[in-house]
Design an enzyme around this catalytic site. Sequence first.
Site, PDB file in Angstrom:
ATOM      1  N   GLY A  15       0.784  -1.354   0.077  1.00 51.61           N
ATOM      2  CA  GLY A  15       0.042  -0.069   0.145  1.00 51.61           C
ATOM      3  C   GLY A  15       0.797   1.406  -0.062  1.00 51.61           C
ATOM      4  CD  GLU A 174     -13.992  18.540   2.546  1.00 52.16           C
ATOM      5  OE1 GLU A 174     -13.300  19.092   3.509  1.00 52.16           O
ATOM      6  OE2 GLU A 174     -13.435  17.581   1.915  1.00 52.16           O
ATOM      7  CB  ALA A 322      -4.534  12.082   6.015  1.00 51.66           C
ATOM      8  CD  GLN A 323      -1.229  14.898  10.236  1.00 49.23           C
ATOM      9  OE1 GLN A 323      -0.100  14.372  11.100  1.00 49.23           O
ATOM     10  NE2 GLN A 323      -0.733  15.612   8.950  1.00 49.23           N
TER      11      GLN A 323
HETATM   12  C1  FAD Z   1     -13.246  10.716  -0.059  1.00 49.38           C
HETATM   13  C2  FAD Z   1     -12.378  11.007   1.264  1.00 49.38           C
HETATM   14  C3  FAD Z   1     -12.099  12.224   1.946  1.00 49.38           C
HETATM   15  C4  FAD Z   1     -11.265  12.047   2.803  1.00 49.38           C
HETATM   16  N1  FAD Z   1     -10.941  13.371   3.382  1.00 49.38           N
HETATM   17  C5  FAD Z   1     -10.103  13.552   4.617  1.00 49.38           C
HETATM   18  C6  FAD Z   1      -9.601  14.673   5.022  1.00 49.38           C
HETATM   19  O1  FAD Z   1     -10.157  15.856   4.476  1.00 49.38           O
HETATM   20  N2  FAD Z   1      -8.786  14.779   5.983  1.00 49.38           N
HETATM   21  C7  FAD Z   1      -8.158  13.492   6.501  1.00 49.38           C
HETATM   22  O2  FAD Z   1      -7.247  13.635   7.198  1.00 49.38           O
HETATM   23  N3  FAD Z   1      -8.263  12.575   6.165  1.00 49.38           N
HETATM   24  C8  FAD Z   1      -9.495  12.311   5.007  1.00 49.38           C
HETATM   25  N4  FAD Z   1      -9.724  10.973   4.391  1.00 49.38           N
HETATM   26  C9  FAD Z   1      -9.096   9.701   4.975  1.00 49.38           C
HETATM   27  C10 FAD Z   1      -7.692   9.506   4.575  1.00 49.38           C
HETATM   28  O3  FAD Z   1      -7.803   9.744   3.041  1.00 49.38           O
HETATM   29  C11 FAD Z   1      -7.233   8.184   4.854  1.00 49.38           C
HETATM   30  O4  FAD Z   1      -7.363   8.032   6.699  1.00 49.38           O
HETATM   31  C12 FAD Z   1      -5.969   7.782   4.664  1.00 49.38           C
HETATM   32  O5  FAD Z   1      -5.931   7.793   3.209  1.00 49.38           O
HETATM   33  C13 FAD Z   1      -5.479   6.541   5.135  1.00 49.38           C
HETATM   34  O6  FAD Z   1      -4.177   6.417   4.745  1.00 49.38           O
HETATM   35  P1  FAD Z   1      -3.711   4.729   4.668  1.00 49.38           P
HETATM   36  O7  FAD Z   1      -2.244   4.950   3.846  1.00 49.38           O
HETATM   37  O8  FAD Z   1      -3.900   4.062   5.851  1.00 49.38           O
HETATM   38  O9  FAD Z   1      -4.798   4.067   3.288  1.00 49.38           O
HETATM   39  P2  FAD Z   1      -4.839   4.792   1.947  1.00 49.38           P
HETATM   40  O10 FAD Z   1      -4.438   6.126   1.792  1.00 49.38           O
HETATM   41  O11 FAD Z   1      -6.519   4.323   1.431  1.00 49.38           O
HETATM   42  O12 FAD Z   1      -3.872   3.877   1.003  1.00 49.38           O
HETATM   43  C14 FAD Z   1      -4.157   2.572   1.134  1.00 49.38           C
HETATM   44  C15 FAD Z   1      -3.212   2.079  -0.149  1.00 49.38           C
HETATM   45  O13 FAD Z   1      -3.222   0.556  -0.300  1.00 49.38           O
HETATM   46  C16 FAD Z   1      -3.430   0.152  -1.596  1.00 49.38           C
HETATM   47  N5  FAD Z   1      -3.984  -1.396  -1.639  1.00 49.38           N
HETATM   48  C17 FAD Z   1      -5.128  -1.662  -0.653  1.00 49.38           C
HETATM   49  N6  FAD Z   1      -5.281  -3.003  -0.866  1.00 49.38           N
HETATM   50  C18 FAD Z   1      -4.240  -3.384  -1.354  1.00 49.38           C
HETATM   51  C19 FAD Z   1      -4.083  -4.814  -1.744  1.00 49.38           C
HETATM   52  N7  FAD Z   1      -4.698  -5.852  -1.913  1.00 49.38           N
HETATM   53  N8  FAD Z   1      -2.898  -4.893  -3.179  1.00 49.38           N
HETATM   54  C20 FAD Z   1      -2.258  -3.796  -3.480  1.00 49.38           C
HETATM   55  N9  FAD Z   1      -2.581  -2.564  -2.727  1.00 49.38           N
HETATM   56  C21 FAD Z   1      -3.549  -2.299  -2.142  1.00 49.38           C
HETATM   57  C22 FAD Z   1      -4.312   1.114  -2.388  1.00 49.38           C
HETATM   58  O14 FAD Z   1      -4.506   0.994  -3.747  1.00 49.38           O
HETATM   59  C23 FAD Z   1      -4.015   2.377  -1.672  1.00 49.38           C
HETATM   60  O15 FAD Z   1      -2.711   3.121  -2.341  1.00 49.38           O
HETATM   61  C24 FAD Z   1     -10.574  10.922   3.429  1.00 49.38           C
HETATM   62  C25 FAD Z   1     -10.904   9.937   2.782  1.00 49.38           C
HETATM   63  C26 FAD Z   1     -11.724   9.647   1.627  1.00 49.38           C
HETATM   64  C27 FAD Z   1     -12.177   8.573   1.009  1.00 49.38           C
END
Ligand code: FAD
Length: 435
Positions: A15, A174, A322-323
């Site tokens: 990821g 939003e 995100a944080q």
């Molecule tokens: C529409 C929307 C708006 C948001 N707005 C905000 C905001 O304003 N402020 C904020 O702080 N947070 C916001 N968030 C939440 C924030 O985006 C998430 O908390 C954050 O992205 C989490 O990060 P992460 O690295 O855990 O997961 P992600 O950023 O979701 O990354 C996961 C990665 O893993 C990959 N992946 C998953 N499963 C597999 C697999 N089986 N094989 C290969 N690759 C895989 C995906 O392709 C992705 O690239 C929002 C989320 C969404 C959906």
Amino acid sequence: MNIPKTDLPRVVIIGGGFAGMALARKILKEDMQMVLLDRHNYHTFQPLLYQVSTSGLEPDSIAYPLRKITRSSDKCFFRLAEVTSISPENNTVHTNIGEIIYDYLVIATGSKTNFFGNDSIEEHGMWMKTVPQALNIRSLILENLEQATITEDPEKRKALLNFVLAGAGPTGVELSGAIAELRNHIVPKDYPDLNPNEMHIHLLEGLDRVLPPMSEHASKKAHKMLEELGVKIHLNTMVKNYDGHLVETNTDLAIKTETFIWSAGVTGAPVKGLNASAMVEKANRYDVNAFNQVNGYENIFAIGDIALMKTEEFPKGHPMVAQPAIQQGRHLAKNIKHLIRGENLEPFDYFDKGTMATVGRNRAVVDLHKWKFSGFFAWFVWMFVHLWFLVGFRNRTVTFFNWIYNYINYDKAARLIIRPFKGHEEKMTMDKEKV
Ligand SMILES: Cc1cc2nc3c(=O)[nH]c(=O)nc-3n(C[C@H](O)[C@H](O)[C@H](O)COP(=O)(O)OP(=O)(O)OC[C@H]3O[C@@H](n4cnc5c(N)ncnc54)[C@H](O)[C@@H]3O)c2cc1C
């Protein structure tokens, strides 16, 4: 996978989201081999997806090529791969392009949309976790406006001009604000044959206020701002069914619509293969200790949305934003270095920087620890923070100029139907990963 075998310890990261990318960037130059796997070849800045679906930004402004991260070190590799399962007994990750053995595995797979078991919503509704899904929404909105222009049947036109969103968290707020801006500023200019007063935006929320995760202050202000933009808010209203044409709720409210967007929750997106004790079942997230180690495994870690770390302050885990993901990624980089050097691990401590949401083109609400504010200044802060965290100089520059252009001209530059949305069957096939 064509990854050379070396004497260096191999760290495999699944990821390249906020968490995986933060970790990858910190261990690039260390004495280890890093392999980053993702089903997309880019990182998605999810907080701005709503601007892609409402024609405010082009998708490439919020996506960043993952190979741009790994290319700066010959010990680091990216592979475009869908991870299908993990065999912890022989330290192997299975993917659609082959297998890879790890010394340390980091699961950073994030979350997926939670339909709470409602199949009708999953089948007929729209949701937004990825760039292709945001583009589907953009196409559907624009196609429905085109259809409404040529439809003589007033009932059909009404359904085409009703836009219904379920879930008044930051995404729903939003998105509904941005669709209202589209109605207020773009529709009168682009669609002179349509009466903008016939276009209605409904925001449905099961709880008794909008922005439930934020303060009462933010909630009240956002509610007022949305109403000023013309969004109809229905609180204490839960969607029961959507058949592709009619939204039915737990109250008397039923709305005919061709555009129904589900933004009412997420759940973890784990990978198969670990013991049941590794999971917090209800949340669908990995149970991790203070070092992000998955319960029951010494060399498997989880970070970001997929990790649930119970602390005194956050007994249900950190918020799925995100944080925590960025901070956990950076912190785990330190701990992996400690592990490799045989040093003690350091526990993770989350620093909550606050939350914010924007409402329409120039207003926002911001909750900091001791300071809560809203309006134009809050929007300025929102804009600055999002530009700061947006990955890549090009993306920041393009987004900044787009926003200035949109602001001055009351315009949205990206209202293009590049890839027509062909219907829900295509959506279900395309989004087979259902994230
Ligand atoms: C529409 C929307 C708006 C948001 N707005 C905000 C905001 O304003 N402020 C904020 O702080 N947070 C916001 N968030 C939440 C924030 O985006 C998430 O908390 C954050 O992205 C989490 O990060 P992460 O690295 O855990 O997961 P992600 O950023 O979701 O990354 C996961 C990665 O893993 C990959 N992946 C998953 N499963 C597999 C697999 N089986 N094989 C290969 N690759 C895989 C995906 O392709 C992705 O690239 C929002 C989320 C969404 C959906």
